[in-house]
Write a protein that holds these residues in place. Structure first.
Motif, PDB file in Angstrom:
ATOM      1  N   PRO A  54     -15.435  59.399 -94.767  1.00  0.00           N
ATOM      2  CA  PRO A  54     -16.489  60.232 -94.341  1.00  0.00           C
ATOM      3  C   PRO A  54     -16.073  60.784 -92.860  1.00  0.00           C
ATOM      4  N   PRO A  55     -16.795  62.204 -92.771  1.00  0.00           N
ATOM      5  CA  PRO A  55     -16.625  62.824 -91.333  1.00  0.00           C
ATOM      6  C   PRO A  55     -17.531  61.979 -90.243  1.00  0.00           C
ATOM      7  N   LYS A  56     -17.306  61.824 -89.185  1.00  0.00           N
ATOM      8  CA  LYS A  56     -17.680  61.291 -88.055  1.00  0.00           C
ATOM      9  C   LYS A  56     -18.260  62.358 -87.061  1.00  0.00           C
ATOM     10  N   VAL A  57     -19.616  62.429 -86.846  1.00  0.00           N
ATOM     11  CA  VAL A  57     -20.173  63.692 -85.897  1.00  0.00           C
ATOM     12  C   VAL A  57     -20.770  62.918 -84.775  1.00  0.00           C
ATOM     13  N   SER A  58     -20.606  63.775 -83.896  1.00  0.00           N
ATOM     14  CA  SER A  58     -21.359  63.402 -82.431  1.00  0.00           C
ATOM     15  C   SER A  58     -21.961  64.839 -82.005  1.00  0.00           C
ATOM     16  N   VAL A  59     -22.837  64.740 -81.186  1.00  0.00           N
ATOM     17  CA  VAL A  59     -23.615  65.989 -80.836  1.00  0.00           C
ATOM     18  C   VAL A  59     -23.965  65.651 -79.572  1.00  0.00           C
ATOM     19  N   SER A  60     -24.074  66.830 -78.851  1.00  0.00           N
ATOM     20  CA  SER A  60     -24.562  66.810 -77.511  1.00  0.00           C
ATOM     21  C   SER A  60     -25.508  68.127 -77.214  1.00  0.00           C
ATOM     22  N   VAL A  61     -26.712  67.918 -76.562  1.00  0.00           N
ATOM     23  CA  VAL A  61     -27.502  69.115 -76.509  1.00  0.00           C
ATOM     24  C   VAL A  61     -27.933  69.418 -74.972  1.00  0.00           C
ATOM     25  N   PRO A  62     -26.896  70.235 -74.312  1.00  0.00           N
ATOM     26  CA  PRO A  62     -27.122  70.355 -72.906  1.00  0.00           C
ATOM     27  C   PRO A  62     -28.128  71.822 -72.865  1.00  0.00           C
ATOM     28  N   GLY A  63     -29.234  71.527 -72.416  1.00  0.00           N
ATOM     29  CA  GLY A  63     -30.011  72.817 -72.353  1.00  0.00           C
ATOM     30  C   GLY A  63     -30.505  73.023 -73.532  1.00  0.00           C
ATOM     31  N   SER A  64     -30.251  74.558 -73.807  1.00  0.00           N
ATOM     32  CA  SER A  64     -30.796  75.292 -75.178  1.00  0.00           C
ATOM     33  C   SER A  64     -29.582  75.387 -76.139  1.00  0.00           C
ATOM     34  N   THR A  65     -28.694  74.654 -76.039  1.00  0.00           N
ATOM     35  CA  THR A  65     -27.709  74.912 -77.261  1.00  0.00           C
ATOM     36  C   THR A  65     -27.116  73.612 -77.394  1.00  0.00           C
ATOM     37  N   VAL A  66     -26.257  73.605 -78.606  1.00  0.00           N
ATOM     38  CA  VAL A  66     -25.902  72.216 -79.241  1.00  0.00           C
ATOM     39  C   VAL A  66     -24.448  72.254 -79.256  1.00  0.00           C
ATOM     40  N   THR A  67     -23.671  71.466 -78.951  1.00  0.00           N
ATOM     41  CA  THR A  67     -22.229  71.180 -79.302  1.00  0.00           C
ATOM     42  C   THR A  67     -21.982  70.097 -80.049  1.00  0.00           C
ATOM     43  N   VAL A  68     -21.289  70.332 -81.140  1.00  0.00           N
ATOM     44  CA  VAL A  68     -21.179  69.360 -82.357  1.00  0.00           C
ATOM     45  C   VAL A  68     -19.459  69.109 -82.208  1.00  0.00           C
ATOM     46  N   ARG A  69     -19.231  67.929 -82.285  1.00  0.00           N
ATOM     47  CA  ARG A  69     -17.629  67.352 -82.674  1.00  0.00           C
ATOM     48  C   ARG A  69     -17.878  66.594 -83.793  1.00  0.00           C
ATOM     49  N   VAL A  70     -16.945  66.856 -84.667  1.00  0.00           N
ATOM     50  CA  VAL A  70     -16.650  66.288 -86.013  1.00  0.00           C
ATOM     51  C   VAL A  70     -15.383  66.012 -86.003  1.00  0.00           C
ATOM     52  N   ALA A  71     -15.045  64.646 -86.531  1.00  0.00           N
ATOM     53  CA  ALA A  71     -13.708  64.066 -86.823  1.00  0.00           C
ATOM     54  C   ALA A  71     -13.669  63.898 -88.130  1.00  0.00           C
ATOM     55  N   VAL A  72     -12.513  64.418 -89.151  1.00  0.00           N
ATOM     56  CA  VAL A  72     -12.410  64.149 -90.335  1.00  0.00           C
ATOM     57  C   VAL A  72     -10.876  64.020 -90.719  1.00  0.00           C
ATOM     58  N   ASP A  73     -10.766  63.623 -91.695  1.00  0.00           N
ATOM     59  CA  ASP A  73      -9.461  63.451 -92.565  1.00  0.00           C
ATOM     60  C   ASP A  73      -9.332  64.479 -93.730  1.00  0.00           C
ATOM     61  N   LEU A  74      -8.293  64.947 -93.837  1.00  0.00           N
ATOM     62  CA  LEU A  74      -7.931  66.209 -94.419  1.00  0.00           C
ATOM     63  C   LEU A  74      -6.811  65.972 -95.631  1.00  0.00           C
TER      64      LEU A  74
END
Length: 121
Positions: A54-74
């Motif tokens: 399954p994908p591994k997702v982490s997020v950070s929300v600095p201020g009014s935007t969101v940054t997403v990091r997703v680690a996947v197997d393809l």
């Protein structure tokens, strides 16, 4: 600041800045991103016997935007650039569309390539 009365309902309406704030927990963004990634990956893995994790997702929300990091197997062989682009676009669209939050960046990390029958990574 005076409340405005809407002509249809007669209920006082406030200016957008006076209505308050909504803050979503990071796990809400992560859950939306995870679902979007799983949808894209389900199409990529369709018809293959071997599948990645399954994908591994982490997020950070600095201020009014969101940054997403997703680690996947393809799957391999596959058009990896197209899959990464599809993941970025789907995650950004879903997070932005469902939360109204601007997505600053979606980082896709390929952790593992899973070969099809007779192939090797």
């Amino acid at each position: 600041m005076a409340a405005l009365v809407t002509p249809v309902s007669g209920v006082p309406r406030r200016e957008p800045g006076a209505r308050g704030r909504l803050r979503l927990a990071d796990r809400v963004y992560a859950r939306i991103a995870d679902r979007a990634a799983r949808d894209v990956l389900a199409q990529a893995w369709h018809g293959r016997a071997e599948r990645g994790g399954p994908p591994k997702v982490s997020v950070s929300v600095p201020g009014s935007t969101v940054t997403v990091r997703v680690a996947v197997d393809l799957p391999f062989p596959a058009d990896l650039a197209a899959l990464a682009r599809a993941l970025r676009e789907r995650i950004a669209a879903q997070v932005s569309g469902l939360t109204g939050t601007r997505v600053g960046e979606v980082v896709v990390v390929v952790e593992k390539l899973v070969p099809g029958r007779g192939g090797s990574a």
